[in-house]
Design an enzyme around this catalytic site. Sequence first.
Site, PDB file in Angstrom:
ATOM      1  N   ALA A 118     -11.370   2.066   5.210  1.00  0.00           N
ATOM      2  CA  ALA A 118     -10.448   1.289   4.378  1.00  0.00           C
ATOM      3  C   ALA A 118      -9.670   2.180   3.411  1.00  0.00           C
ATOM      4  CB  ALA A 118     -11.225   0.223   3.626  1.00  0.00           C
ATOM      5  N   HIS A 119      -8.783   1.559   2.670  1.00  0.00           N
ATOM      6  CA  HIS A 119      -7.888   2.320   1.789  1.00  0.00           C
ATOM      7  C   HIS A 119      -8.652   3.072   0.707  1.00  0.00           C
ATOM      8  CE1 HIS A 119      -6.972  -1.708  -0.528  1.00  0.00           C
ATOM      9  NE2 HIS A 119      -8.243  -1.554  -0.288  1.00  0.00           N
ATOM     10  N   ASN A 120      -8.195   4.311   0.484  1.00  0.00           N
ATOM     11  CA  ASN A 120      -8.703   5.155  -0.586  1.00  0.00           C
ATOM     12  C   ASN A 120     -10.138   5.618  -0.413  1.00  0.00           C
ATOM     13  OD1 ASN A 120      -6.575   3.091  -2.188  1.00  0.00           O
ATOM     14  ND2 ASN A 120      -6.337   5.279  -2.506  1.00  0.00           N
TER      15      ASN A 120
ATOM     16  N   SER B 120     -12.181   2.499  -1.321  1.00  0.00           N
ATOM     17  CA  SER B 120     -12.440   3.379  -2.456  1.00  0.00           C
ATOM     18  C   SER B 120     -13.817   4.019  -2.462  1.00  0.00           C
ATOM     19  CB  SER B 120     -12.219   2.639  -3.790  1.00  0.00           C
ATOM     20  OG  SER B 120     -10.899   2.183  -3.876  1.00  0.00           O
TER      21      SER B 120
ATOM     22  N   GLN C 169       0.862  -1.185   0.000  1.00  0.00           N
ATOM     23  CA  GLN C 169       0.000   0.000   0.000  1.00  0.00           C
ATOM     24  C   GLN C 169       0.893   1.229   0.000  1.00  0.00           C
ATOM     25  OE1 GLN C 169      -3.691  -0.538   0.136  1.00  0.00           O
ATOM     26  NE2 GLN C 169      -2.771  -2.429  -0.662  1.00  0.00           N
TER      27      GLN C 169
END
EC number: 2.3.1.191
Lengths: 345, 345, 345
Positions: free
Chosen positions: C240-242, C260, C199
Amino acid sequence: MPKHYTLSEIAQHVGGQVEGDEHLQIAGLSTLESAQSGNLSFLANPRYAKYLKSTNATAVLVAETLEPPKADIAYIRVPNPYLAYAKASALFDWRDDVTPHVATSAVIHCEASVAPTAFIADGAVIGTGSSIGEGVYVGPNVTIGRYCHVGSGTRLEAGVVLYDHVNVGERCLIHSNAVLGADGFGFAPSANGWEKIHQLGGVRIGHGVEIGANTTIDRGALSDTVVEDGAIIDNLVQIAHNVVIGEKTAIAGCTGIAGSTKIGARSTLAGGVGVAGHLVLAEKTHVTAMSLVSRSVTEPGQVVSSGTGQEGHTSWKRNVVRFKQLDSMAKRIALLEQKVENISS
Amino acid sequence: MPKHYTLSEIAQHVGGQVEGDEHLQIAGLSTLESAQSGNLSFLANPRYAKYLKSTNATAVLVAETLEPPKADIAYIRVPNPYLAYAKASALFDWRDDVTPHVATSAVIHCEASVAPTAFIADGAVIGTGSSIGEGVYVGPNVTIGRYCHVGSGTRLEAGVVLYDHVNVGERCLIHSNAVLGADGFGFAPSANGWEKIHQLGGVRIGHGVEIGANTTIDRGALSDTVVEDGAIIDNLVQIAHNVVIGEKTAIAGCTGIAGSTKIGARSTLAGGVGVAGHLVLAEKTHVTAMSLVSRSVTEPGQVVSSGTGQEGHTSWKRNVVRFKQLDSMAKRIALLEQKVENISS
Amino acid sequence: MPKHYTLSEIAQHVGGQVEGDEHLQIAGLSTLESAQSGNLSFLANPRYAKYLKSTNATAVLVAETLEPPKADIAYIRVPNPYLAYAKASALFDWRDDVTPHVATSAVIHCEASVAPTAFIADGAVIGTGSSIGEGVYVGPNVTIGRYCHVGSGTRLEAGVVLYDHVNVGERCLIHSNAVLGADGFGFAPSANGWEKIHQLGGVRIGHGVEIGANTTIDRGALSDTVVEDGAIIDNLVQIAHNVVIGEKTAIAGCTGIAGSTKIGARSTLAGGVGVAGHLVLAEKTHVTAMSLVSRSVTEPGQVVSSGTGQEGHTSWKRNVVRFKQLDSMAKRIALLEQKVENISS
């Protein structure tokens, strides 16, 4: 360190009667199935009685009424084998007794008071005005804020954080990285966004409470958030500001309780439950797993649930579509009833 | 530190063929849309093929079969572009290689053993009888209890807690403030409240396991809680005592698994799932988001779900009212069927 | 330290008019019901107007339009009493003003920069290349990685972890054991199991953001995970990521947001909500407690829900059985309609 007890020592500890050689040495606990020589096992659920014949246990905790099927092992007869197993487990705990110690890397504010029998581990930080009781264990990298009190015999495992003005009773066990006293989630809407409502209350934890790892218990807005004596709380539970958890209530993992809700004594909340704010749940309320409680429960002893239950994905998808047609289905049934009534009359 | 590789170095690392200038310098990864000069991008989903024409990427990982639409950029052809992107990402990780180091503020018990190539950061505490393998990274303020083992190449990020008797395999990555080995939530009811069942088992984590931030994995009651090789677990997941997570199983965030449940290998649990205790889920079971699993799944490869699906609040409220009438609706349908049958005959 | 203010000082702070003796000393805030002499209270909800007659408060924040029913207490008249209470609460916060301090047990890398007015508590670790702004509070046992930035006036409470490359804005409050910048849960399936997608993005937190205890905000896969200005996030939330959290959005405890997804500005997510990945929720979307959002919401201001609502366990069990027959019930209704139609014509 491995611990050893004679059967009679264990019988005395759990309040049972030895049937067999009371000098037998017991070095650990085990299930009937996986027991090895030197192990004490227990028969709490009749389902497992079949394993009595084949177990390698040296001794077994059994009910006073049980007809023992195997002569070559010893028994401890007790009123409640599961409870006796719980009591026996305390003898074999891997934790050492707390011995007086203050680690050189611990930082204790000069105006904090630490009982001479407490253990303060490396990296612990204790703020001004806080008092640590007799026999307390403060684990590595624990942070205790200012004006806290930790009652005698309590353990704070590694990484626990107590903010300022948090009061923990005696004989509690608070697991690693639990956070007590962070700000409740209180904000007033304004034209410019959220105006923080500073959380001026504290947290009060009763005696004999267990709190799980990474659980969070927020401080109150004006008065305190309270967990009463003997309550047990699992990991990753969120307890919001001004919640009151009643005596001996049990709360399983991943549950969240919103602000100002009161959970009655001796209740049980299964895992993943959500309870809305400003509710009152009567004593002995039981909430099944992953249910949302959105209304107060006024009668003691009720069981409440929500959700649809587990299903294969394909049929579930079809039924979920129908769920969204439920109101129209109900109306169509009523219309059909009317039409059939008209035809019949 | 920024890292640079030639296209041929990357192609070699991911197992692909360069199409274009293999001496091109690549300084980072990016999506096709946001790529800048010097970036390597990838085309895994055909939906994004349109961006190949306009991307500013210097090179793109593409499938061996793709007809390349743009001549002025380079390609690396690979069997599986998404997998190749994953492999390439390792080259650009912001973590440095682990170099031997023991911080002066770390506290290592004299009877713990630390491999000479391990990195022990500031504020880390390592208890007696524990062993830390080659190339292990122990982050700041990590607490490792007594009689633990951390396998070679594993990283414990800042604030991780291992209680006593926790065994972590090789090449694992455990994220910050995760807690391994806290007591399982075991209590026997008694007339005086909950009698604690001391949790005498440990935790065993296999090789190549990733565990998310603030995740909790409890120690077993008598035997160990187990996570098998190659399993991946996201943040804020609760894994109760004596659970077994099968090899290469993936568990997304906010999921909770109750005690003694066995999750089969290569399963996937989406986010917010709850699994009840004492269940067995077959291999390759897939559970959709926020579902409650309350029964075992005996056939491999099943997809299970629960819940009602997303809906506008107004219609949802109407349908929720009807849900509580479902049983009576079903009976009314049966009665209607009877009446219509009678009329027709 | 107890804090004291005159009524006129408080009125000035909250933008109100004193009605009564403006020299009265106020030593704390309280509800009308539990107020004691020296307390300031507030009347925000007309439901509580009855307590005005009996309150022991020395003064009360009331609306400009309220007819005061009790002559012997003082009032501060304000446009919005709840907002005024929020503003007044800041005066009584238990936190001290931040004073310049670097604890001797803190470890600050020689290439990190710390503003002279920052407070760095015991056990804090700050990595190379990081910069800590004016008036920042870094609590005990906080870990700040490398190349982070913490904006002026921000507080990181005890045990917070920032991984490398995390950027926090000004005037933020991040509660204990929150983790910012752990790896997003990204893996590519391969024949050998899960291949980690490193990441490579970071985390960017805007200004005036509050983040709850034990909350986790993962770093992005390629670009950053973003929380915009004025957002408020409760405890045990997983981002979570993004993900992008819009300006002034409020997220209650135990909520999880998958990768996302973009949550529009000024939205509110109640407790225990789950939002699937790659969705876009329009501005001012409101999600009710424990709902699963699995589709994007394109119109601003929508309220979305899922679930079945709370029910007694016995009737719930019957209705859950029927839920699984819903599709067949719908078909039986359609068939009945056909038959009745045939009979009638």
